[in-house]
Design an enzyme around this catalytic site. Sequence first.
Site, short mmCIF file in Angstrom:
data_model
loop_
_atom_site.label_atom_id
_atom_site.label_comp_id
_atom_site.label_asym_id
_atom_site.label_seq_id
_atom_site.Cartn_x
_atom_site.Cartn_y
_atom_site.Cartn_z
CG ASP A 124 -97.58 -51.59 -52.93
OD1 ASP A 124 -98.35 -52.28 -53.62
OD2 ASP A 124 -96.35 -51.73 -52.92
CD GLU A 183 -99.07 -59.41 -53.02
OE1 GLU A 183 -97.94 -59.46 -52.54
OE2 GLU A 183 -99.29 -59.13 -54.21
O1 FUB Z 1 -95.14 -53.34 -54.28
C1 FUB Z 1 -94.57 -54.59 -54.08
C2 FUB Z 1 -95.63 -55.60 -53.80
O2 FUB Z 1 -96.53 -55.67 -54.87
C3 FUB Z 1 -96.48 -55.27 -52.64
O3 FUB Z 1 -95.87 -55.41 -51.43
C4 FUB Z 1 -97.59 -56.20 -52.92
O4 FUB Z 1 -98.72 -56.00 -52.14
C5 FUB Z 1 -97.82 -55.93 -54.37
O5 FUB Z 1 -98.57 -54.79 -54.57
#
Ligand code: FUB
Length: 677
Positions: free
Chosen positions: A30, A219
């Site tokens: 991330d 997301e």
């Molecule tokens: O790293 C945990 C989660 O996985 C992140 O918050 C999302 O964006 C995905 O990458």
Amino acid sequence: MKHIANTLLLCVSLSATAQNPIISGQFSADPTARVFNGKMYLYPSHDIPAPEGQRQNWFCMADYHVFSSQNLVDWTDHGMILSQTSVPWGKPDAYSMWAPDCVCKNGKYYFYYPNAPKSGRGFAIGVAIADHPEGPFTPEAEPIAGVSGIDPCVLIDDDGQAYIYWSGMGIRGAKLKANMTEVDGELTTMAPPPNAPAGATGMKVAGQAMEGLPEGFKEGPFAFKRGDWYYLTFPWVRGDTSGGKNPTETLAYSMSKSPLGPWDFKGIIMAEHENGCWTNHHSIVEYQGQWYLFYHHNDYSPRFDKNRSVCIDPISFNADGTIKEVKPTLRGVGISDATHRLDIDRYSSVSAGTTIAYLDTLNAFRGWSVDLPQKGSWVRYNQVDFSMLKSNAYLIANVKANANTTFFVRENDAKGKILAKVNVTVITEGQFRRDNSGKWLMVTTPLLYVPKGVTDLCITCEDKAVSIDWMQFKNREEYFTPVSSNAAPAHPDSAGFIRRWTLLDPIDKPNRSNTVFTDSYLRENFLQPYFKDQLTVLPKNGQKVKVGKQTLTWRSLDSNRFNIKLFRFGEAYTGKLYGVLYWAVTIIDCPEEIKDVRLAVGSNGASMWWLNGEEALLLSSDRRMVEDDGMSQRLTLKKGRNILRGTVINGPGMSDFCVRFVDEKGNPVTGYTLNVK
Ligand code: FUB
């Protein structure tokens, strides 16, 4: 109460050098990259394998690290900046420190991070504040009211107004107040979910849903501005999720002329990962005139896609502001320093059939090798800086082969100018106790040509299959200075050590170990004829000698040290290191006869010495080079010319020797000159 992220105070500073992935030895996911004070900072999540008692096979993160780099190649880990145990409002054992962001406003650094709150379900988003990009960060006592969800991102517009975006019930956005820790505007009370108990009240939510985004799971919003375009970019599942299919995330984007939309969906920035790694998550940032895409992939955890690692590739824009699709590469970005290890398995391109393989499938952080399967195979690695190298540079490489082979290191492409010809000699059973075919070997070879500045490299297989783990270019320490034809006579040094010699290139003489060096073995092997007049020849600099299939050269050299580093001599002039036999000759001119001297020698490994054709000393068995390790009987250095000659044998070790004459009291004898040419 405010807490300081205490472990930051340890101020850890570790280095990583890498292509893609850019961080090794720990997972990083991330990635939010930000440029602060002219330097690139990276704020990733920190994936770890779940400890016992925690949900297995799921995301697991206990803290955050920050990294920085000037050149996008060498990254410094500044250590932990925030732990789940330091967040006043967070569950200390939730392992839910998901994707963060960090921005700078009015000299303060605001770090936004999701975490599981002590009470209630789901995620909240907190802020920690610092005076420097590396921290120390002090977490606020409460999370941001109305922002429940994950993956915060903050955009500061040209007028100073900050906006926060996050993922929770779709992607939402809101204005931030000037304090950067509260949302500006009223909270909306959402209708309670259909399955909520009677009388339940709805959640209070800040901001607004981002409009104009495509259907499907989204997301990880990352918003940025370029010119007068606002970009809202996000991981997006575009595939058909019905029928048990499990499509994975792309990176996609929308554009708008306004920071909170409505948005105009434009398409894909990066397609789904080919290996099925389910998530991707990214940031896009301009640095020194080039835009970069930071994203993640599970290179260092091939069997578990929730232990991810950050990668970088360049990204560019069309004239209308739309984004050109990025194909992930292994090479990544930045200029690699030729004097650092080059992992050429992180290639720019390869010939058909050339593959990479993990060095250790149980520890992927050990990296990969590139496997060139046959003559004609090649691997290309772009952008290597040779400006630190001098004309005496050499190549060192960690390689593996099942049979003797050769590879070339060339400039630019498979037909390019040759920098180095590397012979890989596999020692077979019978010569060494263990067969080293199929084992990793260090090979070195002098460079034929040193490129100027930055160039691309192409490694070509010229014979049988070869695997290459890494290669590195080094300037040779000056162990020797060639003796010119008009050189003045030399003297022994103040301790009496003889530093001027004519040395013959190493003769191949494989030995499985040095334990065989008994007197009888040495006499038999030293005294067998390798070349003509071996015990009488007065060699001249540059003279050639034929030994079996080898054509060897005598080289007259002054050693810059008291001990003659035969290993460095072999490495510098021939690339041969082990399983060799050396010959050395020097000419001693005495103004007067010097009686009752002893020849004092130290050698690694065994050696034998003759003065004026008479055997003077034999140092047998497996030896280290120790001053005056062996002493001859009393000898006489006659008036006029004396010839001192020696031979040194070594199996797997690093050969050298030191020689001097001492008098009856053990004092150095120095009253003569050395006259090799
Ligand atoms: O790293 C945990 C989660 O996985 C992140 O918050 C999302 O964006 C995905 O990458």
